[in-house]
Design an enzyme around this catalytic site. Structure first.
Site, PDB file in Angstrom:
ATOM      1  N   LYS A   1     -38.138 -25.735  27.859  1.00 41.45           N
ATOM      2  CA  LYS A   1     -36.886 -24.980  27.665  1.00 41.45           C
ATOM      3  C   LYS A   1     -35.877 -25.942  27.029  1.00 41.45           C
ATOM      4  O   LYS A   1     -35.273 -26.764  27.702  1.00 41.45           O
ATOM      5  CB  LYS A   1     -36.373 -24.500  29.031  1.00 41.45           C
TER       6      LYS A   1
ATOM      7  N   GLU B   1     -33.618 -36.801  35.393  1.00 42.23           N
ATOM      8  CA  GLU B   1     -33.024 -37.842  34.549  1.00 42.23           C
ATOM      9  C   GLU B   1     -31.605 -37.376  34.251  1.00 42.23           C
ATOM     10  O   GLU B   1     -31.398 -36.491  33.417  1.00 42.23           O
ATOM     11  CB  GLU B   1     -33.810 -37.990  33.240  1.00 42.23           C
TER      12      GLU B   1
ATOM     13  N   CYS C   1     -27.151 -40.779  27.592  1.00 44.22           N
ATOM     14  CA  CYS C   1     -27.101 -40.953  29.045  1.00 44.22           C
ATOM     15  C   CYS C   1     -26.931 -42.417  29.403  1.00 44.22           C
ATOM     16  O   CYS C   1     -26.222 -42.752  30.341  1.00 44.22           O
ATOM     17  CB  CYS C   1     -28.358 -40.392  29.681  1.00 44.22           C
TER      18      CYS C   1
ATOM     19  N   GLU D   1     -18.494 -39.946  33.870  1.00 41.90           N
ATOM     20  CA  GLU D   1     -19.201 -39.925  32.595  1.00 41.90           C
ATOM     21  C   GLU D   1     -18.398 -39.079  31.603  1.00 41.90           C
ATOM     22  O   GLU D   1     -18.089 -37.921  31.879  1.00 41.90           O
ATOM     23  CB  GLU D   1     -20.594 -39.323  32.779  1.00 41.90           C
TER      24      GLU D   1
HETATM   25  P1  NAD Z   1     -26.831 -29.624  31.071  1.00 39.18           P
HETATM   26  O1  NAD Z   1     -27.239 -30.003  32.436  1.00 39.18           O
HETATM   27  O2  NAD Z   1     -25.706 -28.699  30.902  1.00 39.18           O
HETATM   28  O3  NAD Z   1     -28.055 -28.971  30.261  1.00 39.18           O
HETATM   29  C1  NAD Z   1     -29.322 -29.572  30.198  1.00 39.18           C
HETATM   30  C2  NAD Z   1     -30.383 -28.492  30.155  1.00 39.18           C
HETATM   31  O4  NAD Z   1     -30.321 -27.735  31.353  1.00 39.18           O
HETATM   32  C3  NAD Z   1     -30.224 -27.500  29.014  1.00 39.18           C
HETATM   33  O5  NAD Z   1     -31.515 -27.146  28.519  1.00 39.18           O
HETATM   34  C4  NAD Z   1     -29.612 -26.288  29.694  1.00 39.18           C
HETATM   35  O6  NAD Z   1     -29.914 -25.081  29.052  1.00 39.18           O
HETATM   36  C5  NAD Z   1     -30.272 -26.353  31.052  1.00 39.18           C
HETATM   37  N1  NAD Z   1     -29.541 -25.665  32.121  1.00 39.18           N
HETATM   38  C6  NAD Z   1     -28.208 -25.456  32.219  1.00 39.18           C
HETATM   39  N2  NAD Z   1     -27.928 -24.740  33.345  1.00 39.18           N
HETATM   40  C7  NAD Z   1     -29.103 -24.512  33.966  1.00 39.18           C
HETATM   41  C8  NAD Z   1     -29.474 -23.850  35.175  1.00 39.18           C
HETATM   42  N3  NAD Z   1     -28.572 -23.269  35.968  1.00 39.18           N
HETATM   43  N4  NAD Z   1     -30.785 -23.823  35.509  1.00 39.18           N
HETATM   44  C9  NAD Z   1     -31.718 -24.410  34.734  1.00 39.18           C
HETATM   45  N5  NAD Z   1     -31.429 -25.036  33.563  1.00 39.18           N
HETATM   46  C10 NAD Z   1     -30.135 -25.096  33.193  1.00 39.18           C
HETATM   47  O7  NAD Z   1     -26.594 -31.016  30.374  1.00 39.18           O
HETATM   48  P2  NAD Z   1     -25.958 -31.290  28.956  1.00 39.18           P
HETATM   49  O8  NAD Z   1     -24.494 -31.217  29.065  1.00 39.18           O
HETATM   50  O9  NAD Z   1     -26.624 -30.421  27.948  1.00 39.18           O
HETATM   51  O10 NAD Z   1     -26.458 -32.791  28.732  1.00 39.18           O
HETATM   52  C11 NAD Z   1     -25.664 -33.856  29.014  1.00 39.18           C
HETATM   53  C12 NAD Z   1     -26.039 -34.522  30.323  1.00 39.18           C
HETATM   54  O11 NAD Z   1     -27.399 -34.934  30.283  1.00 39.18           O
HETATM   55  C13 NAD Z   1     -25.263 -35.791  30.538  1.00 39.18           C
HETATM   56  O12 NAD Z   1     -24.841 -35.889  31.879  1.00 39.18           O
HETATM   57  C14 NAD Z   1     -26.265 -36.891  30.218  1.00 39.18           C
HETATM   58  O13 NAD Z   1     -26.001 -38.112  30.815  1.00 39.18           O
HETATM   59  C15 NAD Z   1     -27.523 -36.280  30.690  1.00 39.18           C
HETATM   60  N6  NAD Z   1     -28.677 -36.904  30.038  1.00 39.18           N
HETATM   61  C16 NAD Z   1     -29.474 -37.734  30.769  1.00 39.18           C
HETATM   62  C17 NAD Z   1     -30.552 -38.377  30.174  1.00 39.18           C
HETATM   63  C18 NAD Z   1     -31.443 -39.284  30.981  1.00 39.18           C
HETATM   64  O14 NAD Z   1     -32.542 -39.564  30.542  1.00 39.18           O
HETATM   65  N7  NAD Z   1     -31.040 -39.762  32.145  1.00 39.18           N
HETATM   66  C19 NAD Z   1     -30.821 -38.177  28.828  1.00 39.18           C
HETATM   67  C20 NAD Z   1     -29.997 -37.332  28.101  1.00 39.18           C
HETATM   68  C21 NAD Z   1     -28.921 -36.698  28.730  1.00 39.18           C
END
Ligand code: NAD
Length: 490
Positions: free
Chosen positions: A184, A259, A293, A392
């Site tokens: 997804k 992650e 991240c 963050e």
């Molecule tokens: P997000 O959590 O909003 O979205 C990430 C994914 O989760 C998307 O595919 C989204 O559609 C899905 N999602 C959103 N709500 C959901 C729900 N209720 N149920 C299931 N899936 C859902 O994150 P973002 O804002 O898109 O990404 C940024 C964040 O990701 C930052 O905090 C960043 O640090 C983190 N990140 C971490 C890593 C790592 O490897 N540690 C890598 C990249 C990004």
């Protein structure tokens, strides 16, 4: 663009889901827009996948496990991953162009992501037939051994900031172990994820081994994380959603890899080689417009060299070139207007609380007005407990924090809710090791930061940065379950 047109900028129909080897419209027939962050224009439309689509994708994955894919040997799985790696390498320029359009990622950075995807597929392709169990010394009259088996259907929920790298490290490892995946991608950017589906098909990955359901997080993502047919969840994204995923996984008693975010420090001691450190200090803050991240969003500097480091970082900020991603600048736009509002909100807090702007890059005249640009900003000095040193930001904003000695550096470095990555710059080898042992995080880099991506190096966090490890060989253990067999033969 009408609902019946494919996007002219993309070489495939973006409005289809990949389920059981077929590209097909979503159950609801509804579409979601993808915007180009460099100018705000409508780029393409994607299917708004829903719970029925997730059901179909999980069923297709189960069928793959019961069919061809489940019968493939480890060596055959490895070979198809290597083929996917070759295709991704050959398509690196096109993948970089898609990422520039979709994520706003400068071309060179997108190309590096495409080559990282290829390298993950190569690494996991090579590793597929090298994961072994143990024979276990046990009681007389027994032979006991362990076998690593796939979980079954694995769910992969990925964000928009590094889609190719994250797909490579999680789907690549899961396929190597013989799982069947439901991916997804994020609703903000998923062109490279869809392109990955085409690469898998071109390479000959059996139908259903990889299924892709685009859509909203709270709809398709939530349906995937709650699905009773899923045996393991890998989530990369925000802490708030990660907690929802873990709660959903708990209801089905699933293992989950999280992650999540970070507030990672680079720690510069007075004896450090500043010439070597400088490029890493700035680049790790502004790469992908700070939407990383493991971004080095906190720069901790020992007091005797604080002013020198601040001056040299400021010079670098002044020279940063910002522009539309296809022009391949050093810094492109943020992903969306919403993300821009978030970053500007943090800069307002900085202003309202009297933080000093040590440097701010200049936004050039003539940037497309609909683009999501923000000027990279260096704030110094900042107290370790200030909100901008704790939360963050996910944008090109770095804070500099002065410290005196190792003990204070450690206290500050470990003093946030996160624990993802840390960098230490020093010429004192003993101090480097003491710091590495006491930093509370998943990766420590000494006299470098990020090790160039480090596909072979296990990666993940502690505290709010998550748990479980991806990348490296360790990921193969996460994407498999261990079975012990004890035979009594007398
Ligand atoms: P997000 O959590 O909003 O979205 C990430 C994914 O989760 C998307 O595919 C989204 O559609 C899905 N999602 C959103 N709500 C959901 C729900 N209720 N149920 C299931 N899936 C859902 O994150 P973002 O804002 O898109 O990404 C940024 C964040 O990701 C930052 O905090 C960043 O640090 C983190 N990140 C971490 C890593 C790592 O490897 N540690 C890598 C990249 C990004």
């Amino acid at each position: 663009m009408t609902a019946t047109q494919a996007s002219p900028a993309v070489g495939f129909d973006t409005r289809k889901l990949l389920i059981g080897g077929q590209w097909r419209a979503g159950d609801s027939a509804q579409l979601l827009p993808l915007h180009n962050p460099s100018d705000g224009s409508l780029l393409a439309q994607i299917a708004r996948g829903n719970a029925a689509d997730v059901d179909a994708a999980v069923a297709a994955a189960q069928a793959a496990l019961a069919g061809d894919w489940g019968r493939w040997t480890a060596a055959e799985r490895g070979r198809v991953l290597l083929k996917m790696s070759q295709i991704a390498t050959a398509q690196a320029d096109e993948l970089a162009r898609l990422e520039a359009l979709d994520v706003g990622k400068p071309l060179k950075q997108g190309r590096a992501d495409a080559l990282a995807l290829a390298r993950y597929l190569e690494f996991y392709g090579g590793a597929a037939d090298k994961v072994m169990g143990d024979t276990i010394p046990f009681a007389n009259g027994y032979t006991a051994f362990s076998i690593r088996e796939p979980h079954g259907v694995t769910g992969h929920i990925v964000p928009w900031n590094y889609p190719m790298q994250i797909i490579g490290r999680s789907v690549g490892a899961a396929l190597a172990m013989g799982n069947a995946c439901v991916l997804k991608p994020a609703e903000e950017a998923c062109l490279s994820a869809l392109a990955f589906g085409h690469i898998a098909q071109q390479a000959g990955l059996p139908a259903g081994a990889l299924n892709i359901v685009t859509g909203l997080g709270e709809e398709a993502g939530a349906a995937l994380s709650a699905h009773p047919g899923v045996a393991h969840l890998s989530f990369t994204g925000s802490v708030a959603v990660g907690q929802l995923i873990q709660a959903a996984a708990a209801r089905n008693t699933l293992p989950v890899t999280l992650e999540l975010g970070g507030k990672s420090p680079q720690i510069v001691f007075a004896d450090a080689d500043l010439d070597a450190a400088l490029p890493f200090l700035v680049n790790a803050g502004i790469q992908n417009c700070g939407q990383t991240c493991s971004a080095a969003s906190r720069i901790l500097v020992e007091r005797p060299v604080f002013d020198a480091v601040r001056r040299r970082m400021a010079e670098r900020y002044a020279a940063l070139c910002i522009g539309p991603a296809l022009d391949d600048p050093e810094v492109g736009p943020l992903i969306s207007a919403r993300q821009r509002e978030t970053v500007l909100g943090f800069l307002k807090i900085a202003h309202d609380t009297g933080l000093t702007v040590a440097a701010q890059a200049r936004l050039p005249a003539g940037l497309p007005p609909g683009g999501c640009y923000v000027a990279p900003t260096l704030l110094a000095p900042v107290a370790p407990d200030h909100p901008l040193a704790q939360q963050e930001i996910f944008g090109p904003v770095q804070v500099m924090i002065p410290f005196d000695g190792e003990a204070e550096a450690l206290r500050i470095a470990n003093g946030t809710a996160y624990g993802l990555v840390a960098g230490v710059w020093t010429r004192d080898g003993s101090r480097a090791l003491r710091m590495a042992r006491q930093l509370h995080c998943g990766q420590v880099f000494i006299n470098n930061y990020g090790a160039g991506g480090g596909i072979e190096l296990p990666f993940g966090g502690v505290k709010h940065s998550g748990h479980g490890r991806e990348k490296g060989f360790e990921a193969l253990y996460g994407f498999s379950s261990l079975k012990t067999v004890a035979i009594h033969h007398g």
